[in-house]
Design a protein around this motif. Structure first.
Motif, PDB file in Angstrom:
ATOM      1  N   HIS A  37       0.747  -1.248  -0.009  1.00  0.00           N
ATOM      2  CA  HIS A  37       0.076   0.034  -0.183  1.00  0.00           C
ATOM      3  C   HIS A  37       1.073   1.227  -0.009  1.00  0.00           C
ATOM      4  O   HIS A  37       1.712   1.462   0.821  1.00  0.00           O
ATOM      5  CB  HIS A  37      -0.757  -0.127   1.255  1.00  0.00           C
ATOM      6  CG  HIS A  37      -1.935  -1.243   1.341  1.00  0.00           C
ATOM      7  ND1 HIS A  37      -3.113  -1.624   0.541  1.00  0.00           N
ATOM      8  CD2 HIS A  37      -1.926  -2.189   1.971  1.00  0.00           C
ATOM      9  CE1 HIS A  37      -3.432  -2.531   0.628  1.00  0.00           C
ATOM     10  NE2 HIS A  37      -2.687  -3.262   1.618  1.00  0.00           N
ATOM     11  N   TYR A  38       0.464   2.093  -1.076  1.00  0.00           N
ATOM     12  CA  TYR A  38       1.429   3.277  -1.280  1.00  0.00           C
ATOM     13  C   TYR A  38       0.228   4.512  -1.093  1.00  0.00           C
ATOM     14  O   TYR A  38      -0.898   4.223  -1.515  1.00  0.00           O
ATOM     15  CB  TYR A  38       1.929   3.442  -2.261  1.00  0.00           C
ATOM     16  CG  TYR A  38       3.185   2.326  -2.286  1.00  0.00           C
ATOM     17  CD1 TYR A  38       4.322   2.524  -1.651  1.00  0.00           C
ATOM     18  CD2 TYR A  38       2.969   1.223  -2.868  1.00  0.00           C
ATOM     19  CE1 TYR A  38       5.460   1.709  -1.596  1.00  0.00           C
ATOM     20  CE2 TYR A  38       4.043   0.234  -3.031  1.00  0.00           C
ATOM     21  CZ  TYR A  38       5.181   0.423  -2.363  1.00  0.00           C
ATOM     22  OH  TYR A  38       6.035  -0.575  -2.257  1.00  0.00           O
ATOM     23  N   GLU A  39       0.706   5.639  -0.875  1.00  0.00           N
ATOM     24  CA  GLU A  39      -0.029   6.905  -1.077  1.00  0.00           C
ATOM     25  C   GLU A  39      -0.476   6.768  -2.292  1.00  0.00           C
ATOM     26  O   GLU A  39       0.109   6.596  -3.255  1.00  0.00           O
ATOM     27  CB  GLU A  39       0.725   8.213  -0.710  1.00  0.00           C
ATOM     28  CG  GLU A  39       0.724   8.481   0.741  1.00  0.00           C
ATOM     29  CD  GLU A  39       1.392   9.877   1.070  1.00  0.00           C
ATOM     30  OE1 GLU A  39       1.057  10.915   0.375  1.00  0.00           O
ATOM     31  OE2 GLU A  39       2.561   9.840   1.700  1.00  0.00           O
ATOM     32  N   SER A  40      -1.697   7.421  -2.682  1.00  0.00           N
ATOM     33  CA  SER A  40      -2.098   7.586  -4.028  1.00  0.00           C
ATOM     34  C   SER A  40      -1.132   8.490  -4.759  1.00  0.00           C
ATOM     35  O   SER A  40      -0.643   9.314  -4.274  1.00  0.00           O
ATOM     36  CB  SER A  40      -3.811   8.026  -4.070  1.00  0.00           C
ATOM     37  OG  SER A  40      -3.906   9.316  -3.560  1.00  0.00           O
ATOM     38  N   ALA A  41      -1.232   8.475  -6.201  1.00  0.00           N
ATOM     39  CA  ALA A  41      -0.486   9.331  -6.845  1.00  0.00           C
ATOM     40  C   ALA A  41      -1.372   9.650  -8.212  1.00  0.00           C
ATOM     41  O   ALA A  41      -2.040   8.904  -8.792  1.00  0.00           O
ATOM     42  CB  ALA A  41       0.725   8.545  -7.459  1.00  0.00           C
TER      43      ALA A  41
ATOM     44  N   THR B 207       5.593  -2.883 -16.114  1.00  0.00           N
ATOM     45  CA  THR B 207       5.614  -1.670 -15.436  1.00  0.00           C
ATOM     46  C   THR B 207       4.158  -1.232 -15.485  1.00  0.00           C
ATOM     47  O   THR B 207       3.888  -0.582 -14.390  1.00  0.00           O
ATOM     48  CB  THR B 207       6.632  -0.610 -15.866  1.00  0.00           C
ATOM     49  OG1 THR B 207       6.216  -0.070 -17.361  1.00  0.00           O
ATOM     50  CG2 THR B 207       7.986  -1.068 -15.916  1.00  0.00           C
ATOM     51  N   ARG B 208       3.486  -1.088 -16.515  1.00  0.00           N
ATOM     52  CA  ARG B 208       2.122  -0.559 -16.562  1.00  0.00           C
ATOM     53  C   ARG B 208       1.242  -1.290 -15.789  1.00  0.00           C
ATOM     54  O   ARG B 208       0.332  -0.655 -15.013  1.00  0.00           O
ATOM     55  CB  ARG B 208       1.522  -0.566 -18.126  1.00  0.00           C
ATOM     56  CG  ARG B 208       2.382   0.292 -18.911  1.00  0.00           C
ATOM     57  CD  ARG B 208       2.079   0.603 -20.629  1.00  0.00           C
ATOM     58  NE  ARG B 208       2.467  -0.697 -21.054  1.00  0.00           N
ATOM     59  CZ  ARG B 208       1.586  -1.343 -21.609  1.00  0.00           C
ATOM     60  NH1 ARG B 208       0.452  -1.380 -21.590  1.00  0.00           N
ATOM     61  NH2 ARG B 208       2.211  -2.509 -22.373  1.00  0.00           N
ATOM     62  N   GLU B 209       1.201  -2.744 -15.727  1.00  0.00           N
ATOM     63  CA  GLU B 209       0.335  -3.715 -14.788  1.00  0.00           C
ATOM     64  C   GLU B 209       0.660  -3.464 -13.471  1.00  0.00           C
ATOM     65  O   GLU B 209      -0.265  -3.173 -12.657  1.00  0.00           O
ATOM     66  CB  GLU B 209       0.785  -5.180 -15.157  1.00  0.00           C
ATOM     67  CG  GLU B 209       0.062  -5.509 -16.645  1.00  0.00           C
ATOM     68  CD  GLU B 209       0.195  -7.101 -16.620  1.00  0.00           C
ATOM     69  OE1 GLU B 209       0.844  -7.424 -15.996  1.00  0.00           O
ATOM     70  OE2 GLU B 209      -0.112  -7.456 -17.694  1.00  0.00           O
ATOM     71  N   THR B 210       1.977  -3.188 -12.914  1.00  0.00           N
ATOM     72  CA  THR B 210       2.317  -2.746 -11.557  1.00  0.00           C
ATOM     73  C   THR B 210       1.811  -1.483 -11.132  1.00  0.00           C
ATOM     74  O   THR B 210       1.117  -1.445  -9.987  1.00  0.00           O
ATOM     75  CB  THR B 210       4.022  -2.868 -11.436  1.00  0.00           C
ATOM     76  OG1 THR B 210       4.332  -4.138 -11.684  1.00  0.00           O
ATOM     77  CG2 THR B 210       4.211  -2.510 -10.000  1.00  0.00           C
ATOM     78  N   ALA B 211       1.872  -0.484 -12.263  1.00  0.00           N
ATOM     79  CA  ALA B 211       1.287   0.906 -11.663  1.00  0.00           C
ATOM     80  C   ALA B 211      -0.254   0.861 -11.756  1.00  0.00           C
ATOM     81  O   ALA B 211      -1.076   1.197 -10.692  1.00  0.00           O
ATOM     82  CB  ALA B 211       1.673   1.809 -12.774  1.00  0.00           C
ATOM     83  N   GLU B 212      -0.984  -0.013 -12.504  1.00  0.00           N
ATOM     84  CA  GLU B 212      -2.538   0.003 -12.291  1.00  0.00           C
ATOM     85  C   GLU B 212      -2.943  -0.941 -10.897  1.00  0.00           C
ATOM     86  O   GLU B 212      -3.823  -0.223 -10.399  1.00  0.00           O
ATOM     87  CB  GLU B 212      -2.916  -1.123 -13.637  1.00  0.00           C
ATOM     88  CG  GLU B 212      -2.762  -0.374 -14.831  1.00  0.00           C
ATOM     89  CD  GLU B 212      -3.134  -1.365 -16.072  1.00  0.00           C
ATOM     90  OE1 GLU B 212      -3.726  -2.771 -15.795  1.00  0.00           O
ATOM     91  OE2 GLU B 212      -2.982  -1.115 -17.290  1.00  0.00           O
ATOM     92  N   ILE B 213      -1.983  -1.909 -10.565  1.00  0.00           N
ATOM     93  CA  ILE B 213      -2.345  -2.388  -9.271  1.00  0.00           C
ATOM     94  C   ILE B 213      -2.061  -1.533  -8.150  1.00  0.00           C
ATOM     95  O   ILE B 213      -2.900  -1.385  -7.242  1.00  0.00           O
ATOM     96  CB  ILE B 213      -1.414  -3.949  -9.125  1.00  0.00           C
ATOM     97  CG1 ILE B 213      -2.013  -4.679 -10.222  1.00  0.00           C
ATOM     98  CG2 ILE B 213      -1.723  -4.382  -7.615  1.00  0.00           C
ATOM     99  CD1 ILE B 213      -1.118  -6.035 -10.310  1.00  0.00           C
ATOM    100  N   LEU B 214      -1.028  -0.951  -8.127  1.00  0.00           N
ATOM    101  CA  LEU B 214      -0.537  -0.015  -6.856  1.00  0.00           C
ATOM    102  C   LEU B 214      -1.089   1.191  -6.849  1.00  0.00           C
ATOM    103  O   LEU B 214      -1.538   1.833  -5.737  1.00  0.00           O
ATOM    104  CB  LEU B 214       0.933   0.084  -6.932  1.00  0.00           C
ATOM    105  CG  LEU B 214       2.033  -1.049  -6.794  1.00  0.00           C
ATOM    106  CD1 LEU B 214       3.280  -0.944  -6.912  1.00  0.00           C
ATOM    107  CD2 LEU B 214       1.670  -1.938  -5.480  1.00  0.00           C
TER     108      LEU B 214
END
Length: 187
Positions: free
Chosen positions: A40-44, A55-62
């Motif tokens: 869990h990270y702060e939203s961006a 990288t795109r899939e990771t960004a979509e999940i996080l």
């Protein structure tokens, strides 16, 4: 001062088999997706990614809903003839042994050398930092890209391999007039 979050993409089938995957465009593995869902990270509002699916899939999940900006020059190293192969596959390959015995610094046959790769990544990162003056910048990148950028730009200096982060891990950096410094390593 502002913060940068550099995250490595989640695990892929190639990562799990210890393959050199630079330009190979493979998706995340099920294990990789599950591990990312537990983070869990702060939203961006936006996330810098590469053209590669992982990288795109990771960004979509996080960071669901975040706008993705593709920075092609932040792609992983081109592993040329070693692409898609593991160190075990190449333990008797003369070209691979020569590259490893040289500290992985020389050119990969039909690929990049570390100096050119690092120069490409650093130039791309500097361009993003100059163009986007937001107080928090978020990147989902490749392991080699993070090692290249951090070994060249972060103080205090550390060896390239000392910046290795696992899939889904990363670093949080602070940028000030003095440059980039490490705030946190995310394992």
């Amino acid at each position: 001062m502002r913060e940068l979050l550099l995250l490595r993409h989640g695990s892929t089938p190639g990562n799990e088999l210890h393959r050199y995957n630079g330009r190979t465009d493979e998706p995340l593995s099920e294990q990789g997706r599950a591990a990312l869902r537990a983070r869990h990270y702060e939203s961006a509002p936006l996330v810098y990614v590469t053209r590669l699916r992982r990288t795109r899939e990771t960004a979509e999940i996080l960071f669901p809903g975040a706008r993705q900006i593709t920075v092609p020059a932040l792609r992983e190293m081109d592993f040329g003839d070693f692409e898609g192969r593991s160190y075990l596959d190449m333990e008797h390959d003369a070209a691979y042994r020569l590259w490893v015995d040289g500290g992985c610094l020389g050119p990969v046959p039909n690929g990049e050398d570390r100096a050119a790769f690092t120069a490409r990544c650093v130039a791309a990162m500097r361009a993003v930092l100059a163009a986007d003056r937001a107080q928090r910048l978020t990147f989902v990148l490749h392991g080699g890209t993070i090692m290249a950028v951090c070994s060249a730009l972060v103080s205090p200096q550390r060896d390239y391999y000392d910046w290795h982060v696992p899939p889904g891990g990363g670093v949080r950096l602070r940028e000030s007039e003095a440059g980039l410094t490490l705030l946190e390593e995310i394992r």
